[in-house]
Design an enzyme around this catalytic site. Structure first.
Site, PDB file in Angstrom:
ATOM      1  CE  LYS A 154      25.246   4.388  67.367  1.00  0.00           C
ATOM      2  NZ  LYS A 154      24.788   4.953  66.100  1.00  0.00           N
ATOM      3  CB  ILE A 155      31.820   6.844  69.465  1.00  0.00           C
ATOM      4  CG1 ILE A 155      31.337   5.390  69.566  1.00  0.00           C
ATOM      5  CG2 ILE A 155      33.202   6.999  70.088  1.00  0.00           C
ATOM      6  CD1 ILE A 155      32.091   4.409  68.680  1.00  0.00           C
ATOM      7  CB  THR A 232      39.124   4.647  68.606  1.00  0.00           C
ATOM      8  OG1 THR A 232      38.172   5.721  68.504  1.00  0.00           O
ATOM      9  CG2 THR A 232      40.173   4.987  69.633  1.00  0.00           C
ATOM     10  CB  SER A 233      36.908   5.592  63.506  1.00  0.00           C
ATOM     11  OG  SER A 233      35.694   5.377  62.844  1.00  0.00           O
ATOM     12  NE  ARG A 234      35.446  -0.688  61.214  1.00  0.00           N
ATOM     13  CZ  ARG A 234      35.058  -0.918  62.465  1.00  0.00           C
ATOM     14  NH1 ARG A 234      35.798  -0.484  63.477  1.00  0.00           N
ATOM     15  NH2 ARG A 234      33.961  -1.590  62.716  1.00  0.00           N
ATOM     16  CG  ASP A 258      41.459   0.259  69.483  1.00  0.00           C
ATOM     17  OD1 ASP A 258      42.219  -0.478  70.149  1.00  0.00           O
ATOM     18  OD2 ASP A 258      40.269  -0.025  69.245  1.00  0.00           O
ATOM     19  CD  GLU A 263      41.710  -3.506  62.591  1.00  0.00           C
ATOM     20  OE1 GLU A 263      42.025  -2.370  62.945  1.00  0.00           O
ATOM     21  OE2 GLU A 263      40.734  -4.127  63.040  1.00  0.00           O
ATOM     22  CG  HIS A 295      39.499  -3.291  66.448  1.00  0.00           C
ATOM     23  ND1 HIS A 295      39.354  -3.111  65.102  1.00  0.00           N
ATOM     24  CD2 HIS A 295      38.325  -2.861  66.989  1.00  0.00           C
ATOM     25  CE1 HIS A 295      38.157  -2.616  64.835  1.00  0.00           C
ATOM     26  NE2 HIS A 295      37.514  -2.455  65.973  1.00  0.00           N
ATOM     27  CD  GLN A 296      43.058  -2.737  74.694  1.00  0.00           C
ATOM     28  OE1 GLN A 296      44.144  -3.248  74.468  1.00  0.00           O
ATOM     29  NE2 GLN A 296      42.646  -2.507  75.925  1.00  0.00           N
ATOM     30  CB  ALA A 297      38.287   1.233  71.355  1.00  0.00           C
TER      31      ALA A 297
HETATM   32  P1  NAD Z   1      27.619   6.611  64.328  1.00  0.00           P
HETATM   33  O1  NAD Z   1      26.996   6.097  63.074  1.00  0.00           O
HETATM   34  O2  NAD Z   1      26.729   6.837  65.524  1.00  0.00           O
HETATM   35  O3  NAD Z   1      28.362   8.001  64.033  1.00  0.00           O
HETATM   36  C1  NAD Z   1      29.128   8.239  62.896  1.00  0.00           C
HETATM   37  C2  NAD Z   1      29.053   9.731  62.611  1.00  0.00           C
HETATM   38  O4  NAD Z   1      29.909  10.013  61.522  1.00  0.00           O
HETATM   39  C3  NAD Z   1      27.631  10.184  62.209  1.00  0.00           C
HETATM   40  O5  NAD Z   1      27.244  11.301  62.989  1.00  0.00           O
HETATM   41  C4  NAD Z   1      27.786  10.545  60.735  1.00  0.00           C
HETATM   42  O6  NAD Z   1      26.930  11.606  60.333  1.00  0.00           O
HETATM   43  C5  NAD Z   1      29.259  10.956  60.713  1.00  0.00           C
HETATM   44  N1  NAD Z   1      29.810  10.993  59.369  1.00  0.00           N
HETATM   45  C6  NAD Z   1      29.503  10.238  58.276  1.00  0.00           C
HETATM   46  N2  NAD Z   1      30.221  10.610  57.212  1.00  0.00           N
HETATM   47  C7  NAD Z   1      31.023  11.623  57.640  1.00  0.00           C
HETATM   48  C8  NAD Z   1      32.006  12.419  56.994  1.00  0.00           C
HETATM   49  N3  NAD Z   1      32.292  12.255  55.701  1.00  0.00           N
HETATM   50  N4  NAD Z   1      32.639  13.354  57.724  1.00  0.00           N
HETATM   51  C9  NAD Z   1      32.339  13.541  59.041  1.00  0.00           C
HETATM   52  N5  NAD Z   1      31.419  12.821  59.692  1.00  0.00           N
HETATM   53  C10 NAD Z   1      30.773  11.862  59.003  1.00  0.00           C
HETATM   54  O7  NAD Z   1      28.813   5.634  64.670  1.00  0.00           O
HETATM   55  P2  NAD Z   1      29.500   5.386  66.106  1.00  0.00           P
HETATM   56  O8  NAD Z   1      28.771   4.312  66.838  1.00  0.00           O
HETATM   57  O9  NAD Z   1      29.736   6.694  66.764  1.00  0.00           O
HETATM   58  O10 NAD Z   1      30.894   4.760  65.612  1.00  0.00           O
HETATM   59  C11 NAD Z   1      31.836   5.501  64.862  1.00  0.00           C
HETATM   60  C12 NAD Z   1      32.845   4.568  64.232  1.00  0.00           C
HETATM   61  O11 NAD Z   1      33.626   3.961  65.290  1.00  0.00           O
HETATM   62  C13 NAD Z   1      32.189   3.362  63.515  1.00  0.00           C
HETATM   63  O12 NAD Z   1      31.985   3.663  62.170  1.00  0.00           O
HETATM   64  C14 NAD Z   1      33.195   2.243  63.705  1.00  0.00           C
HETATM   65  O13 NAD Z   1      33.962   2.173  62.507  1.00  0.00           O
HETATM   66  C15 NAD Z   1      34.070   2.698  64.860  1.00  0.00           C
HETATM   67  N6  NAD Z   1      34.042   1.812  66.021  1.00  0.00           N
HETATM   68  C16 NAD Z   1      35.228   1.344  66.512  1.00  0.00           C
HETATM   69  C17 NAD Z   1      35.248   0.527  67.629  1.00  0.00           C
HETATM   70  C18 NAD Z   1      36.540  -0.003  68.226  1.00  0.00           C
HETATM   71  O14 NAD Z   1      36.524  -0.933  69.043  1.00  0.00           O
HETATM   72  N7  NAD Z   1      37.696   0.551  67.895  1.00  0.00           N
HETATM   73  C19 NAD Z   1      34.043   0.166  68.243  1.00  0.00           C
HETATM   74  C20 NAD Z   1      32.846   0.674  67.723  1.00  0.00           C
HETATM   75  C21 NAD Z   1      32.846   1.496  66.617  1.00  0.00           C
END
Ligand code: NAD
Length: 337
Positions: A154-155, A232-234, A258, A263, A295-297
């Site tokens: 999604k992101i 911004t993921s983990r 982020d 953290e 972690h404010q994204a």
């Molecule tokens: P999502 O589940 O919609 O998308 C994750 C994508 O990663 C999927 O398309 C999946 O197929 C892909 N993926 C899985 N394993 C993979 C790999 N080994 N290599 C490459 N791609 C791979 O998730 P999202 O809603 O887009 O969120 C992504 C990440 O962002 C979440 O997992 C979360 O950890 C992080 N996040 C951070 C914040 C923040 O405030 N910083 C907020 C929301 C989410």
């Protein structure tokens, strides 16, 4: 449903109370995170509600089950903080908020990227001191650069649209390719080529055993010299010590974070009057080409409204015995997912 809400801030409370007005669940708010020390607070609560840095390890799951808890409601998308095998084994249902605002996070990527690239953090301080020198503030056009996106869920998909808007060439890597992202003109490629060719690399895959330290000494060595990395993921996707070495050598020209692997001991609290003991984190803060947010994204009004609405709907569905639409199962963290 009587729910113990952990890691509560004033803003969580106001958005959850507003979403709960019609539903009338009994929400009891606790300031600390849920972990092995605080789990006794959850005794006799059929549901607990937690956020990104609560630690729902196997012993915590065991204690929750013994105290009568049946539901763990995550008010976030990621679920790496929960031992899902232990939860399933103990008969606990885990639900999450799979989507609340991909725009919030994708737009924050650009905020970090452009702060790093155009040195906004340095310019802000200089102008306040009457220093209008431009030395050290030189940036680059995003137009025409190669923007690599790891994970086009999604992101990542929203970010791909934004990056195309800047006139970037967009490369992507995902275990599942999205035809809608490809139709934008994005080229899917293997991780190695994405690292080698991208001027900007932004991480959007979940933290899984197979993605831990995806950015490490070896992959940094394969990156285009002078690339900018945004995470911004983990935090666990990145080996921070290796990134520090890459910043010192100049292989990485910029870093926007982020999230940070350690953290949980830092973020979401005001530690400005304390001595921070994490030397790795403190070293990161000394680089002029590193911008870190805590972690404010996700932190937009729209996202908090959606998080609260879905969390309350998840609790209601469980309380009414309906099949939980947003349940997470251990298979989600197995290779191939
Ligand atoms: P999502 O589940 O919609 O998308 C994750 C994508 O990663 C999927 O398309 C999946 O197929 C892909 N993926 C899985 N394993 C993979 C790999 N080994 N290599 C490459 N791609 C791979 O998730 P999202 O809603 O887009 O969120 C992504 C990440 O962002 C979440 O997992 C979360 O950890 C992080 N996040 C951070 C914040 C923040 O405030 N910083 C907020 C929301 C989410």
């Amino acid at each position: 449903m009587k729910t113990a809400v952990f890691s509560t801030k004033a803003y969580d409370r106001s958005f959850l109370d507003a979403a709960n007005r019609e539903q009338g669940h009994e929400l009891v708010y606790f300031l600390p995170a849920l972990d092995e020390e605080t789990v006794p607070l959850a005794a006799d609560f059929p549901a607990v509600c937690v956020f990104v840095n609560d630690r729902i390890t196997a012993p915590v799951v065991e204690a929750l089950a013994a105290g009568g808890t049946k539901l763990i409601a995550l008010r976030c998308a990621g679920f790496n903080q929960v031992d899902l095998d232990a939860a399933e084994g103990a008969g606990l249902t885990v639900v999450r908020v799979p989507a609340y605002s991909p725009y919030a996070v994708a737009e924050h990527v650009i905020a970090l990227l452009q702060a790093v690239n155009r040195r906004i953090h340095r310019a802000y301080n200089r102008v306040r001191e009457g220093n209008f020198s431009l030395d050290g503030l030189l940036g680059f056009d995003l137009h025409g650069k190669t923007f690599g996106i790891v994970g086009t869920g999604k992101i990542g998909a929203v970010l791909a649209r934004i990056a195309h808007g800047f006139g970037c060439r967009v490369l992507a890597h995902d275990v599942r390719e999205d035809p809608k992202v490809a139709a934008l003109g994005t080229t899917y490629t293997d991780l190695e080529s994405l690292f080698a060719e991208s001027d900007i690399v932004s991480l959007h895959c979940p933290l899984l055993p197979q993605t831990k330290h995806l950015v490490n000494q070896e992959s940094l060595g394969r990156m285009k010299p002078g690339a900018t990395l945004i995470n911004t993921s983990r935090g666990g996707l990145v080996d921070t010590s290796a990134v520090i070495e890459a910043l010192k050598s100049g292989r990485l020209a910029g870093l926007g974070l982020d999230v940070y692997e350690e953290e949980a001991d830092l973020f979401f609290e005001d530690l400005s009057a304390t001595i921070i003991k994490d030397d790795v984190f403190m070293r990161l803060t000394t680089f002029p080409n590193v911008v870190i947010t805590g972690h404010q994204a996700y932190f937009t009004r729209e996202a908090l409204e959606n998080i609260a609405a879905t969390t309350i709907a998840n609790i209601t569905a469980f309380a009414e015995g309906r099949k939980p639409e947003n349940a997470v199962f251990p298979a989600a963290v197995r290779p191939g997912n």
